[in-house]
Design a protein around this motif. Structure first.
Motif, PDB file in Angstrom:
ATOM      1  N   ASP A   6      59.714  91.634  25.398  1.00  0.00           N
ATOM      2  CA  ASP A   6      58.356  92.170  25.530  1.00  0.00           C
ATOM      3  C   ASP A   6      57.665  92.466  24.203  1.00  0.00           C
ATOM      4  O   ASP A   6      56.445  92.616  24.171  1.00  0.00           O
ATOM      5  CB  ASP A   6      58.372  93.425  26.399  1.00  0.00           C
ATOM      6  CG  ASP A   6      59.284  94.513  25.837  1.00  0.00           C
ATOM      7  OD1 ASP A   6      60.407  94.177  25.410  1.00  0.00           O
ATOM      8  OD2 ASP A   6      58.890  95.686  25.830  1.00  0.00           O
ATOM      9  N   TRP A  43      55.446  89.597  23.351  1.00  0.00           N
ATOM     10  CA  TRP A  43      54.497  89.509  24.467  1.00  0.00           C
ATOM     11  C   TRP A  43      53.394  90.556  24.301  1.00  0.00           C
ATOM     12  O   TRP A  43      52.208  90.235  24.385  1.00  0.00           O
ATOM     13  CB  TRP A  43      55.264  89.722  25.775  1.00  0.00           C
ATOM     14  CG  TRP A  43      54.461  89.712  27.039  1.00  0.00           C
ATOM     15  CD1 TRP A  43      53.694  88.694  27.539  1.00  0.00           C
ATOM     16  CD2 TRP A  43      54.376  90.779  27.992  1.00  0.00           C
ATOM     17  NE1 TRP A  43      53.146  89.060  28.749  1.00  0.00           N
ATOM     18  CE2 TRP A  43      53.543  90.332  29.056  1.00  0.00           C
ATOM     19  CE3 TRP A  43      54.926  92.055  28.068  1.00  0.00           C
ATOM     20  CZ2 TRP A  43      53.251  91.131  30.156  1.00  0.00           C
ATOM     21  CZ3 TRP A  43      54.637  92.850  29.171  1.00  0.00           C
ATOM     22  CH2 TRP A  43      53.806  92.387  30.191  1.00  0.00           C
ATOM     23  N   ARG A  56      51.132  89.699  21.335  1.00  0.00           N
ATOM     24  CA  ARG A  56      50.136  88.665  21.696  1.00  0.00           C
ATOM     25  C   ARG A  56      49.011  89.273  22.526  1.00  0.00           C
ATOM     26  O   ARG A  56      47.841  88.952  22.333  1.00  0.00           O
ATOM     27  CB  ARG A  56      50.810  87.514  22.464  1.00  0.00           C
ATOM     28  CG  ARG A  56      51.759  86.679  21.631  1.00  0.00           C
ATOM     29  CD  ARG A  56      52.170  85.398  22.352  1.00  0.00           C
ATOM     30  NE  ARG A  56      52.924  85.604  23.576  1.00  0.00           N
ATOM     31  CZ  ARG A  56      54.248  85.695  23.656  1.00  0.00           C
ATOM     32  NH1 ARG A  56      54.983  85.618  22.563  1.00  0.00           N
ATOM     33  NH2 ARG A  56      54.848  85.863  24.826  1.00  0.00           N
ATOM     34  N   GLU A  57      49.378  90.155  23.444  1.00  0.00           N
ATOM     35  CA  GLU A  57      48.369  90.818  24.286  1.00  0.00           C
ATOM     36  C   GLU A  57      47.395  91.615  23.421  1.00  0.00           C
ATOM     37  O   GLU A  57      46.179  91.524  23.589  1.00  0.00           O
ATOM     38  CB  GLU A  57      49.065  91.782  25.272  1.00  0.00           C
ATOM     39  CG  GLU A  57      49.741  91.108  26.444  1.00  0.00           C
ATOM     40  CD  GLU A  57      48.755  90.689  27.516  1.00  0.00           C
ATOM     41  OE1 GLU A  57      48.182  91.569  28.173  1.00  0.00           O
ATOM     42  OE2 GLU A  57      48.540  89.473  27.686  1.00  0.00           O
ATOM     43  N   GLN A  78      48.734  83.793  23.914  1.00  0.00           N
ATOM     44  CA  GLN A  78      49.372  83.869  25.234  1.00  0.00           C
ATOM     45  C   GLN A  78      49.321  82.556  26.010  1.00  0.00           C
ATOM     46  O   GLN A  78      50.074  82.379  26.966  1.00  0.00           O
ATOM     47  CB  GLN A  78      48.721  84.969  26.096  1.00  0.00           C
ATOM     48  CG  GLN A  78      49.032  86.386  25.676  1.00  0.00           C
ATOM     49  CD  GLN A  78      50.469  86.820  25.881  1.00  0.00           C
ATOM     50  OE1 GLN A  78      51.386  86.106  25.506  1.00  0.00           O
ATOM     51  NE2 GLN A  78      50.677  87.988  26.442  1.00  0.00           N
ATOM     52  N   VAL A 123      55.408  79.686  25.016  1.00  0.00           N
ATOM     53  CA  VAL A 123      55.695  81.091  25.351  1.00  0.00           C
ATOM     54  C   VAL A 123      55.540  81.380  26.840  1.00  0.00           C
ATOM     55  O   VAL A 123      55.682  82.532  27.260  1.00  0.00           O
ATOM     56  CB  VAL A 123      54.830  82.086  24.521  1.00  0.00           C
ATOM     57  CG1 VAL A 123      55.071  81.896  23.033  1.00  0.00           C
ATOM     58  CG2 VAL A 123      53.353  81.978  24.868  1.00  0.00           C
ATOM     59  N   ASP A 168      58.596  83.062  28.454  1.00  0.00           N
ATOM     60  CA  ASP A 168      58.645  84.479  28.039  1.00  0.00           C
ATOM     61  C   ASP A 168      57.628  85.300  28.832  1.00  0.00           C
ATOM     62  O   ASP A 168      57.938  86.398  29.310  1.00  0.00           O
ATOM     63  CB  ASP A 168      58.303  84.623  26.548  1.00  0.00           C
ATOM     64  CG  ASP A 168      59.308  83.972  25.630  1.00  0.00           C
ATOM     65  OD1 ASP A 168      59.869  84.672  24.798  1.00  0.00           O
ATOM     66  OD2 ASP A 168      59.520  82.753  25.752  1.00  0.00           O
ATOM     67  N   ASN A 169      56.411  84.763  28.943  1.00  0.00           N
ATOM     68  CA  ASN A 169      55.354  85.491  29.658  1.00  0.00           C
ATOM     69  C   ASN A 169      55.769  85.771  31.103  1.00  0.00           C
ATOM     70  O   ASN A 169      55.587  86.887  31.607  1.00  0.00           O
ATOM     71  CB  ASN A 169      54.048  84.695  29.643  1.00  0.00           C
ATOM     72  CG  ASN A 169      53.396  84.659  28.274  1.00  0.00           C
ATOM     73  OD1 ASN A 169      53.851  85.321  27.350  1.00  0.00           O
ATOM     74  ND2 ASN A 169      52.340  83.872  28.134  1.00  0.00           N
ATOM     75  N   CYS A 172      58.408  88.476  31.310  1.00  0.00           N
ATOM     76  CA  CYS A 172      57.829  89.802  31.065  1.00  0.00           C
ATOM     77  C   CYS A 172      57.000  90.280  32.251  1.00  0.00           C
ATOM     78  O   CYS A 172      57.023  91.467  32.602  1.00  0.00           O
ATOM     79  CB  CYS A 172      56.993  89.794  29.783  1.00  0.00           C
ATOM     80  SG  CYS A 172      58.001  89.666  28.292  1.00  0.00           S
TER      81      CYS A 172
END
Length: 416
Positions: free
Chosen positions: A244, A247, A250-251, A257, A262, A265-266, A269
Motif C-alpha cells: 500500500d 499505492w 500514487r493516490e 495509477q 501497477v 498492485d492496485n 490494495c
C-alpha cells in the motif's frame, strides 16, 4: 547565507523529527552509537509509543544477551523527548524522518532553519525526493543533505548519504563519520529521483511487474530470483514493506495509477491485501507467521488483470526472469555511473549488497556484469531491446566500455 567553517564539529546532540517506524530506528541507531538524541513529533502520543518501542527493543536485546542491562540503561538515557522546535535550538544535526511528502518536508526545513543554531546541519531521511528542492527553502543549502536510512534503521546496515548541489564536502565528511560511528555501510549518492538504490529498484520492479502481465506469477518470479541468491524476490519484498505504500503515494500524487504494470498492485490494495501486516498480499500468512504461502487466488487475479489489459499470456521460465531482472539493474546502474550519481561501480554494489539483498557471492550487480563481460551485457540488452522495446537500449556507458574492452570497475566519477 551562512559561511560554512572548514570543519564541522562532532555531532554531540542530534535531533530526530518523526516518531514513526523510520524515526524509531534512527533514534536507536544514534543512541547505540552513544549520541544524545532529542526526539520531536507533532503528536506527543507518537513519541510516547516510540519511547515504549525503544524500551521494549533494548529489553529484548538484553534478554537475547546482545547487550547488558547497563548498556540498555545508558542508551535509554541518551533519548529525550522534545516539547517543540525551540527545544532543538542547540542540536548539531537534525534528521527529519516524516512521510514522503515534499511540501511537508519543506515546511519542516523552513521552521528548522529559523530555529536551530546557524552551524547546525539539516538532513532529510527521504528515500527518493529532491534534496535540492528541500535545501532551497533554507538559508543554509550548503549544510543540507539526505541521510537515507533503510528500514528497520537500527538493523539495516546501509546508509545513503545524498549530496545536494550545494552540500559542502565538510558536511559530507561529517555524515560519513557519523555513519561509521553507527556501524553503517555509508555510500555517497548524487541527487536524483530514488538516488542509487531506489532508482535502480524502480527498473527491476518494473520488469518483475511486466512479467506478471506477460505470463509469470509472483511465486515464480520470486522463486527464480531467490534461486539466483537474492534474500527475497520483489513480491516477497513488497509484502514485507507494504504494497500500500506506493499505492497511497500514487493516490496522493494523483498520477501513475493507470500504468498497466501497477494494476495487480492496485487490485490487491483495493481488496485490503497490503502484505504481511494484513496477513494477505501477494502471499498468505498464517496468524503470527512471516512465512509466505503461495495463494492461488492471487494467481487467478494476476491472470484476470493481464487478460483484461489484452495480454496474451505465455510461459516465462526462470532463466528469462533472472536475465531481465538483472539486466534492468545493470543498465540503470550504468546510467547512474555515467551521470556521476555514484562515484564508482563498487559504491553501486555496496548499496545493492547491503540494502537490497543482492547475493554476496556475486559481488553486486556491477561486479556480476563485469564477470559476464560488458560487451556480452550490451549484446543481451540489444536482444531485449529488439524483443521488448526502447527502454532496453543499452546505456551510453555500456556501449563505450564494450567498444574499449573495459569493465565497470574501471569507471571513476562517470569517466572510464
Amino acid at each position: 547565507m551562512s559561511t560554512l567553517p572548514v570543519s564541522v564539529p562532532p555531532f554531540r546532540q542530534v535531533a530526530v523529527i518523526g516518531a514513526g517506524t523510520m524515526g524509531r530506528g534512527i533514534v536507536m541507531s544514534l543512541a547505540n552509537a552513544g549520541v544524545q538524541v532529542l526526539w520531536l513529533d507533532n503528536n506527543p502520543q507518537m513519541i510516547e509509543q516510540g519511547l515504549q518501542t525503544v524500551e521494549q527493543t533494548y529489553a529484548h536485546n538484553v534478554r537475547q544477551g546482545r547487550i547488558s542491562e547497563a548498556q540498555a540503561a545508558e542508551r535509554r538515557a541518551l533519548v529525550q523527548a522534545a516539547a517543540d522546535y525551540p527545544a532543538l535550538a542547540e542540536a548539531d544535526l537534525v534528521i527529519e524522518a516524516v512521510y514522503e511528502n515534499l511540501e511537508l518536508k519543506q515546511q519542516i526545513f523552513r521552521q528548522l532553519d529559523t530555529t536551530v543554531k546557524a552551524e547546525a546541519i539539516l538532513a532529510s531521511n527521504t528515500s527518493a525526493l529532491d534534496i535540492d528542492a528541500i535545501a532551497a527553502v533554507t538559508d543554509r543549502p550548503e549544510r543540507v543533505l539526505g541521510l537515507h536510512f533503510f528500514s528497520p534503521a537500527h538493523i539495516m546496515k546501509l546508509l545513503e548519504i545524498v549530496r545536494g548541489a550545494k552540500t559542502d564536502k565538510a558536511v559530507l565528511d561529517a555524515a560519513l563519520e557519523l555513519g561509521r560511528r553507527m556501524g553503517k555501510v555509508a555510500v555517497v549518492s548524487g541527487n536524483c529521483h530514488g538516488f542509487i538504490g531506489n532508482r535502480m529498484l524502480a527498473t527491476y520492479v518494473r520488469e518483475a511487474r511486466a512479467m506478471l502481465l506477460e505470463g509469470a506469477y509472483p511465486h515464480q518470479v520470486d522463486g527464480a530470483l531467490q534461486g539466483f541468491g537474492f534474500a527475497m524476490g520483489p513480491f516477497r519484498m513488497y509484502d514485507v514493506v507494504g504494497i500500500d505504500l506506493e499505492w497511497r503515494t500514487r493516490e496522493m500524487a494523483g498520477k501513475g495509477q493507470d500504468v498497466p504494470e501497477v494494476q495487480v498492485d492496485n487490485r490487491l490494495c483495493e481488496l485490503g491485501r497490503f502484505g504481511q501486516k494484513t496477513r494477505m498480499g501477494y502471499y498468505r500468512y498464517a496468524e503470527g507467521s512471516r512465512q509466505a504461502e503461495h495463494d492461488p487466488e492471487v494467481d487467478a487475479l494476476v491472470q484476470q488483470v493481464s487478460e483484461q489489459l489484452g495480454y496474451q499470456r505465455r510461459e516465462i521460465g526462470a532463466e528469462e526472469i533472472v536475465e531481465r531482472s538483472l539486466l534492468a539493474l545493470v543498465n540503470e546502474g550504468a546510467k547512474i555511473l555515467e551521470e556521476g550519481i555514484a562515484a564508482n561501480s563498487h559504491d553501486v554494489d555496496l548499496v545493492y549488497l547491503n540494502g537490497y539483498g543482492f547475493p554476496a557471492d556475486k559481488g553486486g550487480p556491477m561486479a556480476w556484469a563485469d564477470t559476464q563481460g560488458v560487451s556480452a551485457i550490451r549484446d543481451r540488452l540489444l536482444a531485449l531491446q529488439e524483443r521488448f522495446g526502447e527502454h532496453w537500449q543499452p546505456a551510453a556507458l555500456i556501449e563505450r566500455l564494450a567498444a574499449e574492452g573495459k569493465r565497470f570497475a574501471e569507471v571513476q566519477e562517470g569517466r572510464a
